[in-house]
Design a protein around this motif. Structure first.
Motif, PDB file in Angstrom:
ATOM      1  N   GLU A   7       2.623 -30.123   8.831  1.00 45.97           N
ATOM      2  CA  GLU A   7       2.288 -31.175   7.865  1.00 45.97           C
ATOM      3  C   GLU A   7       2.293 -30.684   6.425  1.00 45.97           C
ATOM      4  OE1 GLU A   7      -0.731 -34.087   8.424  1.00 45.97           O
ATOM      5  OE2 GLU A   7      -0.431 -34.012  10.601  1.00 45.97           O
ATOM      6  N   ILE A  44      10.244 -35.216  18.090  1.00 50.28           N
ATOM      7  CA  ILE A  44      10.979 -34.130  18.725  1.00 50.28           C
ATOM      8  C   ILE A  44      12.455 -34.508  18.649  1.00 50.28           C
ATOM      9  CG2 ILE A  44      11.375 -32.866  20.873  1.00 50.28           C
ATOM     10  CD1 ILE A  44       8.681 -33.992  21.865  1.00 50.28           C
ATOM     11  N   ASN A  45      13.272 -33.621  18.110  1.00 43.87           N
ATOM     12  CA  ASN A  45      14.712 -33.889  18.023  1.00 43.87           C
ATOM     13  C   ASN A  45      15.467 -32.835  18.819  1.00 43.87           C
ATOM     14  OD1 ASN A  45      15.012 -36.069  15.786  1.00 43.87           O
ATOM     15  ND2 ASN A  45      13.518 -34.639  14.989  1.00 43.87           N
ATOM     16  N   CYS A  46      16.338 -33.280  19.700  1.00 42.37           N
ATOM     17  CA  CYS A  46      17.101 -32.329  20.509  1.00 42.37           C
ATOM     18  C   CYS A  46      18.589 -32.659  20.448  1.00 42.37           C
ATOM     19  CB  CYS A  46      16.654 -32.386  21.966  1.00 42.37           C
ATOM     20  SG  CYS A  46      14.896 -32.077  22.180  1.00 42.37           S
ATOM     21  N   PHE A  79      12.702 -25.121  16.064  1.00 44.07           N
ATOM     22  CA  PHE A  79      12.349 -25.076  14.653  1.00 44.07           C
ATOM     23  C   PHE A  79      11.201 -26.055  14.462  1.00 44.07           C
ATOM     24  CE2 PHE A  79      12.880 -26.597  10.243  1.00 44.07           C
ATOM     25  CZ  PHE A  79      12.584 -25.407   9.621  1.00 44.07           C
ATOM     26  N   ASN A  83      13.628 -20.989  20.763  1.00 43.77           N
ATOM     27  CA  ASN A  83      14.759 -21.830  20.399  1.00 43.77           C
ATOM     28  C   ASN A  83      14.274 -23.136  19.782  1.00 43.77           C
ATOM     29  OD1 ASN A  83      17.451 -22.400  20.209  1.00 43.77           O
ATOM     30  ND2 ASN A  83      17.529 -23.367  22.229  1.00 43.77           N
ATOM     31  N   MET A 105      18.819 -25.817  19.211  1.00 45.89           N
ATOM     32  CA  MET A 105      17.470 -25.552  18.706  1.00 45.89           C
ATOM     33  C   MET A 105      16.752 -26.870  18.485  1.00 45.89           C
ATOM     34  SD  MET A 105      16.374 -23.621  15.221  1.00 45.89           S
ATOM     35  CE  MET A 105      16.803 -22.018  15.815  1.00 45.89           C
ATOM     36  N   SER A 106      15.748 -27.143  19.301  1.00 48.55           N
ATOM     37  CA  SER A 106      15.029 -28.395  19.109  1.00 48.55           C
ATOM     38  C   SER A 106      14.242 -28.324  17.805  1.00 48.55           C
ATOM     39  CB  SER A 106      14.097 -28.659  20.286  1.00 48.55           C
ATOM     40  OG  SER A 106      13.346 -27.511  20.561  1.00 48.55           O
ATOM     41  N   PHE A 107      14.092 -29.460  17.177  1.00 51.42           N
ATOM     42  CA  PHE A 107      13.385 -29.542  15.902  1.00 51.42           C
ATOM     43  C   PHE A 107      12.140 -30.384  16.130  1.00 51.42           C
ATOM     44  CE2 PHE A 107      13.489 -31.756  11.538  1.00 51.42           C
ATOM     45  CZ  PHE A 107      12.493 -30.928  11.059  1.00 51.42           C
ATOM     46  N   ILE A 108      10.985 -29.741  16.029  1.00 52.99           N
ATOM     47  CA  ILE A 108       9.728 -30.443  16.298  1.00 52.99           C
ATOM     48  C   ILE A 108       8.993 -30.628  14.982  1.00 52.99           C
ATOM     49  CG2 ILE A 108       7.552 -30.356  17.557  1.00 52.99           C
ATOM     50  CD1 ILE A 108       9.047 -28.375  19.469  1.00 52.99           C
ATOM     51  N   ASN A 109       8.789 -31.879  14.624  1.00 53.03           N
ATOM     52  CA  ASN A 109       8.136 -32.166  13.355  1.00 53.03           C
ATOM     53  C   ASN A 109       6.712 -32.668  13.630  1.00 53.03           C
ATOM     54  OD1 ASN A 109       7.290 -33.208  10.891  1.00 53.03           O
ATOM     55  ND2 ASN A 109       9.406 -33.593  10.269  1.00 53.03           N
ATOM     56  N   TYR A 110       5.730 -31.828  13.305  1.00 53.48           N
ATOM     57  CA  TYR A 110       4.331 -32.192  13.542  1.00 53.48           C
ATOM     58  C   TYR A 110       3.822 -33.197  12.530  1.00 53.48           C
ATOM     59  CZ  TYR A 110       4.057 -28.571  17.033  1.00 53.48           C
ATOM     60  OH  TYR A 110       4.261 -27.832  18.152  1.00 53.48           O
ATOM     61  N   SER A 111       4.543 -33.322  11.430  1.00 51.24           N
ATOM     62  CA  SER A 111       4.114 -34.249  10.399  1.00 51.24           C
ATOM     63  C   SER A 111       4.527 -35.674  10.770  1.00 51.24           C
ATOM     64  CB  SER A 111       4.739 -33.830   9.069  1.00 51.24           C
ATOM     65  OG  SER A 111       4.361 -34.706   8.070  1.00 51.24           O
ATOM     66  N   LEU A 134      11.468 -27.397  26.767  1.00 47.55           N
ATOM     67  CA  LEU A 134      10.590 -27.507  25.602  1.00 47.55           C
ATOM     68  C   LEU A 134       9.147 -27.217  26.013  1.00 47.55           C
ATOM     69  CD1 LEU A 134      11.046 -28.556  22.649  1.00 47.55           C
ATOM     70  CD2 LEU A 134      10.136 -30.714  23.432  1.00 47.55           C
ATOM     71  N   ARG A 173       3.519 -37.898  24.759  1.00 47.01           N
ATOM     72  CA  ARG A 173       2.307 -37.323  24.145  1.00 47.01           C
ATOM     73  C   ARG A 173       2.233 -37.614  22.645  1.00 47.01           C
ATOM     74  NH1 ARG A 173      -1.369 -34.249  27.764  1.00 47.01           N
ATOM     75  NH2 ARG A 173      -0.429 -35.013  29.659  1.00 47.01           N
ATOM     76  N   THR A 198      10.638 -39.064  20.872  1.00 46.88           N
ATOM     77  CA  THR A 198      11.711 -38.150  21.282  1.00 46.88           C
ATOM     78  C   THR A 198      13.060 -38.739  20.909  1.00 46.88           C
ATOM     79  OG1 THR A 198      11.714 -39.166  23.438  1.00 46.88           O
ATOM     80  CG2 THR A 198      10.514 -37.124  23.252  1.00 46.88           C
ATOM     81  N   PHE A 210       4.598 -38.095  20.590  1.00 42.74           N
ATOM     82  CA  PHE A 210       5.765 -37.652  19.822  1.00 42.74           C
ATOM     83  C   PHE A 210       6.967 -38.514  20.167  1.00 42.74           C
ATOM     84  CE2 PHE A 210       3.134 -34.066  19.115  1.00 42.74           C
ATOM     85  CZ  PHE A 210       3.647 -33.381  18.031  1.00 42.74           C
TER      86      PHE A 210
END
Lengths: 161, 197
Positions: free
Chosen positions: A10, B11-13, A6, A4, B1-7, B191, B68, B72, B70
């Protein structure tokens, strides 16, 4: 799709940014936004300093969701794009790869015809990028392990004050 | 659906406040908005009717700090509670990471609570979610009103699965942050579990 979540990596973030920058220039747009269908900003380009992108992202996503709901009730697969005409700013909204929303804000220096043409091209590139993201997500990139290392203390610390 | 942006390391929930009409979902968000430091919140958006009833949704973006490395961010949404806005409620549940069910404690709203809870379950199932597997908390709001049902009774009806629950008086803030913290913690814990697999 990996659970669940997305994920954005980079390399793909950079490619999306490039595609946005290119679209903003080629369409002579004021600004370009790429938004997750759930209302989270993914990328922005152009003159966005005065824009409340967080609020706009949520509202554009709500708008697209409502339009999708209308399409369903009218037994249409989807309405692929929307256009709002303002006194100064016009807005072109389209869906990309069933996953993201591409928004172009433009004024009289551009035209709907030009925007549509450039959006079509940019959508093809963005679709390829989102497909790459989904492939990576399905491969279960090692980066996702970051979150398994989160401790209960880390979570508690967020709420400590 | 959480949106995790590694760039951008974010973390967006998405958390949705659900419940019957006039149970206090919008009031919860307004209280959170009023009591949160300006740098930790964005604008609160309310798409409401002329009579201040929620028409589509309220939206409040919050930043909770870093975990960590990120950032939130939680996006809080309410649904329109009135029965006939069901199509809109379904849309707002899309991509949800955590649910708060706000129950109205007044005896005369018990039926509305039950109807709304059934509606939540049905609408989640339509989107492929199972309420029993989602981060989910219950709030018993309007505890200050004279016709409030005892909590034990309310609990038996609106919280049969015994998820974390909180008593609240949303206009003055009692229980509002406890509720939010509890659901946010559950979302982050989920998560973490997701990261394992």
């Amino acid at each position: 799709m990996a659970g669940n979540q997305f994920l954005m990596f980079e390399e793909e973030q950079r490619r999306i940014q490039e595609a946005c920058d290119l679209l903003a220039r080629a369409a002579n747009a004021e600004a370009v936004l790429v938004i997750d269908k759930n209302g989270q900003e993914i990328a922005r380009s152009g003159d966005t300093d005065d824009l409340d992108v967080t609020s706009l992202s949520s509202l554009f996503a709500g708008n697209v969701a409502a339009t999708g709901g209308i399409a369903k009730l009218l037994a249409e697969k989807e309405f692929s794009g929307q256009f709002h005409e303002g006194e100064k700013t016009n807005v072109h909204i389209s869906l990309v790869a069933q996953r993201a929303i591409l928004v172009v804000l433009f004024d009289q220096r551009s035209s709907l015809g030009l925007v549509r043409l450039r959006v079509k091209k940019a959508s093809e590139e963005l679709t390829r990028i989102f497909e790459a993201i989904v492939r990576k997500m399905n491969q279960g990139s090692a980066q996702t392990q970051v979150f398994s290392e989160i401790t209960d203390d880390d979570i508690d610390n967020l709420f400590s004050e | 659906m959480s949106f995790i942006n590694y760039s951008s390391r974010e973390i967006n929930c998405k958390i949705v406040y659900y419940g019957p009409g006039l149970c206090g979902k919008t009031t919860n968000l307004q209280y959170v908005y009023n009591k949160t430091a300006p740098d930790a919140k964005g604008k609160m958006i309310s798409l409401a009717t002329e009579t201040e009833r929620t028409l589509f949704f309220d939206f409040l973006p919050l930043s909770l700090g870093e975990i960590r490395g990120f950032k939130t961010r939680f996006h809080l949404y309410t649904v329109p509670g009135q029965v006939f806005y069901d199509a809109s409620r379904k849309l707002i549940l899309k991509g949800v990471d955590g649910v708060v069910f706000v129950a109205d404690s007044q005896i005369e709203r018990m039926e509305a609570n039950i109807e709304s809870l059934d509606n939540l379950r049905t609408n989640l199932e339509e989107q492929g979610y199972n309420l029993d597997k989602l981060p989910y908390v219950v709030q018993y709001n309007k505890r200050d009103l004279p016709s409030a049902v005892p909590v034990a009774e309310l609990k038996a009806v609106v919280n049969p699965t015994n998820v974390p629950d909180f008593e609240a008086v949303a206009p003055t803030g009692g229980g509002v942050f406890d509720t939010l913290k509890a659901v946010a913690k559950l979302v982050l814990t989920e998560l973490k579990r997701g990261g394992n697999g």
